[in-house]
Structures are given as C-alpha cells and as structure tokens.
Design a protein around this motif. Structure first.
Motif: not given
Length: 479
Positions: A298-306
């Motif tokens: 979920f941190a990976t998803a947060a970095t990409i989306l943010v």
C-alpha cells in the motif's frame, strides 16, 4: 507520438479510488511476498545447518541492509520523479531521469562491490560477533555483496516500472526468481545428484543467481515499456539530473542509514544476550516481515498515486489517496497482527526444535502483533510523503525514533532491566508508535506536500534530444 498514461481516474469517487489503490497494491504485495520469501527460504534452509549459520546470514543481511538503504533511496527518487513527470504529461523527462538513475545504479553497485571485497571482515567485526560466526559470515557476505551491482539495478529497474504505474512486471519477476531461488537453495545447500553440498556457500550463490536473473528480467520489461522505454540519446551523463536524484534521494538514504546504524547498535545488544537469543530474534524477524508486505504494497500504491496527483497539481486528490491507502493498510495489517499474536510461536517450530528459542520467538511476535496497526501508518504515510517530494521529514522522524526511543529502550528494557528479547521488541514497538502518531498529526495538518514538478508543455514537441542543441531556450534541461 502518443503518450502512455496509467489508467487513473481524474476525479473518481471513493469506490473508484479504492479500486485504483487495490489494482496497484495487490501486485506490489505479491511482489513483496515473494521477495520476503527469498530471505525466509534462506533462513529456513540455513537453520537446518545450525544456529551459527543462521546468525551469520542474519548479521550479513544487517550489513547488506545498509547497501539496500543507498540503492533503495535511488529507487525512491526515480520512482517519485517518474510519477511526477508522467502525472504532468512529461514523458521525455521521465525517460531521461530513468536512464540517469540506471547509470548511477551501476556506479553505486560497483563501488559497494569493491567496499565488500576489501573490507568484509572489518565491517562484520563492528557487530561484535563470535569468531566462528565471523568466519561463516565473511564467506556469505563476500559472495552476495561483491556483485552489488545486481542489487542496485534490481532496485532501480523495479522503481522505474512502479513509477510508471506498472506494478505487475516487478511482481512477475519476483515470483519467477524466488521459485528459482528456492530450488537453487535446496540443491546448492544440501546437494543433489552430482552437485555437492555447499552449505552456507550454496545459500549465497543461490541468492546471487536469483538476483542476476531478476535484473535481466526487469531490464527486458523496461525495454518493452511504452512510458519509460530507453532512448539512445539519453545514455549520456546529465549532471543536473544526477544531482536532482541525489537531492531527492539523500534524505531517503539518510533515513535508512540512520535506521541501519541504529540496528547495528541494538543488534550488538541482542548479540550480547547470546547466540540463541540473537537467532530467535532473526527467526522472529523473518516471520514478522511477512506483515510488512502488506504495508509496503500500500505504500507503493501511495507513492505512485500521490506522485501522479502532485505532478498534475491535484493536491486534494493526493491527500485523499494517501488517507485511503493508510486506512486500507491498517485494516489488513491489524488482521496480520492477530495471526502473529496467536500463531507466532507455532511458526517458530518450523525453524528450530529448541524450546527456549521457540518461547522467545512467540513472545517477540505477540508484541509485534500489537503494534501492527501503527506500523501500517508509518509505512504508508512514509510512502505518501515521498510521493509528495517530502523525503526529509521521514528522515528526521526516523533519527528521533531510532536514537531517542528505539536504541535507548532496547538497551534499558532488554539489557539493564534484564527483560531480554521481550524488552528488545517492546523498545521497537514504542519507536513505531511514536512515529505513527507524529506522521498522522503532520498528515492531518496538510502541510506535507512539496511540489517540484509543474505541468509544463511536453518537451517532446519542441525539445526532442535531436533539436535540443538548436533551441536551448526551451530546453534548459537538455531535452
């Protein structure tokens, strides 16, 4: 030329946002699962040789974590830049920064390879380990760390793909190389047919071969990418971009180096408690790390989306994505925490039959289970802050948590008060809780986004590398 954009909705409702998060997070979780399996398999097979070998691999991996800190920081920087650039519809800049990062990865990998070649034993002695553990550790450490360029390239290749919104390709490579690694581990450690038993040396070579295959596979996926495929003209060192990567990546490197330096100190405390206790700590850590795969996904998803929303100047959307990623991760990691609390001791029986070691593993994982929701907040919000170009705040927070809380309380509770491994893990938990609270307060205040990329005209139209020299006024970055 058409520019490939990851399919992220512009102003979706919460349901669609959750779907976007899950689509990115699940492959990252699966990838993390198989990456974690690499260390897990090593520990499992090596534990069948003896606890000395377990400690040797564990201490070697603690030093390798310092190498990883540098390589991962470069990965963080290129991931964020690519996400920002693609969010701002600047594909050529994304391609250029990707290739600059690869050149830096090669340099760093070779540099750390030479460091290992000449300083393996002195580095391991910093851990204060026994002579028999040092001998085995030096053998393992040299084999896996001299070809450090494989590690650096894997980190950067994976980050390039993730920054473009592709979390599936790193997942596929991770699955393949970990299956290969498991097979090689068994064959090279214990021997098979005409292949002799190599013990800890076999474990090391299995890891190196797996990393070599992983680097090749990730490279081939980038070659096929529509977003970040290679451009011949960009294989020339651009010192401005090298500096930008260093500037954004240095705080991330600092954060991890502070963490690893602190680990070396408190690992020394644990070593002082005895080889069996340190082995119990390593085994518990290899079991607990499976919970991290959720948070890192979920941190990976947060970095990409943010990162993409910040690049597009959609700051409210960036904040909403970060909040949703945090909530989802906390739910899943709480469930993992319950499993660790009730079944951690049982998992320890797969590694050793020593009842005292199993009891210590059980206590450590029960404590770990309690602080899993806080760990979710730390991992995901750190990823979100990085996607928003804010790599300094997590570094400062890590420094305070590691040296004021974790190392101090590991010593006080584990050594001075004689609580042993239980005190060590309580100290770790207190650090995680403090960081979670501070990150959440900073996030709620809303002043955590730092924008470095503004949506300008795509340089592809006027600043193609072939015309850059003729029109420097529109191409200050040599695009």
């Amino acid at each position: 030329m058409s520019i490939h954009k990851p399919q992220l909705p512009g102003n979706p409702n919460t349901g669609n946002k959750i779907k976007s998060i899950i689509i990115l997070a699940i492959p990252a979780v699966i990838e993390n699962f198989f990456q974690t399996t690499l260390g897990f398999v090593d520990t499992y097979f090596v534990s069948k040789i003896g606890l000395v070998e377990v400690s040797a691999v564990g201490i070697s991996n603690a030093l390798l974590a310092i190498y990883f800190a540098i390589f991962m920081s470069l990965g963080v920087a290129v991931n964020v830049f690519i996400a920002n650039f693609l969010g701002a519809n600047q594909q050529k800049k994304a391609q250029h920064i990707a290739q600059q990062a690869i050149m830096m990865a090669i340099f760093l990998g070779i540099l750390f390879g030479f460091v290992t070649l000449f300083f393996a034993e002195p580095l391991l002695r910093l851990m204060g380990i026994a002579p028999n553990v040092l001998e085995a550790g030096a053998i393992y450490f040299r084999i896996v760390a001299i070809p450090s360029v494989l590690m650096s390239l894997m980190f950067v290749f994976s980050s390039i793909l993730r920054g473009s919104g592709d979390t599936k390709s790193p997942m596929i490579i991770s699955i393949v190389i970990n299956i290969v690694h498991a097979l090689l581990d068994y064959v090279l450690i214990f021997g098979f047919a005409f292949i002799p038993s190599l013990g800890i040396v076999g474990a090391a070579w299995a890891t190196v071969i797996a990393r070599f295959l992983g680097a090749i596979g990730l490279y081939l996926y980038i070659r096929k990418s529509k977003s970040v495929s290679f451009v011949k003209e960009y294989w020339k060192i651009d010192w401005r971009h090298q500096w930008e990567l260093i500037t954004l990546g240095s705080p991330a490197a600092g954060e991890r180096l502070i963490m690893r330096a602190g680990q070396i100190v408190y690992f020394g405390f644990i070593v002082a408690l005895g080889t069996n206790t340190f082995a119990a700590h390593q085994i518990a850590g290899n079991i607990e790390i499976f919970s991290y795969m959720i948070g890192y996904g979920f941190a990976t998803a947060a970095t990409i989306l943010v990162g993409k929303q910040v690049g597009a100047q959609k700051f409210d959307e960036a904040k909403h994505y970060a909040k949703l990623c945090t909530y989802l991760s906390a739910v899943f990691m709480t469930a993992i925490g319950v499993i660790l609390f009730f079944f951690g001791g049982w998992a320890g029986t797969f590694f050793t039959t020593d009842s005292k070691v199993i009891d210590e593993i059980k206590i450590a994982l029960q404590i770990s289970g309690i602080f899993q929701p806080f760990l979710a907040i730390v991992l995901v919000l750190t990823g979100a802050f990085q996607g928003a170009n804010n790599t300094k705040f997590p570094m400062y927070l890590t420094a305070i948590g590691m040296w004021v809380i974790r190392t101090l309380f590991v010593y006080l509770l584990g050594i001075r008060l004689g609580w042993g491994l239980m005190g060590v893990w309580i100290g770790i938990g207190l650090d995680i809780i403090l960081k979670a609270v501070i990150l959440w307060i900073k996030f709620r205040r809303g002043n955590w986004i730092l924008t470095k990329v503004s949506p300008k005209e795509d340089p592809e139209s006027k600043c193609h590398p072939q015309t850059a020299r003729e029109n420097m006024s529109c191409c200050p970055n040599n695009y």
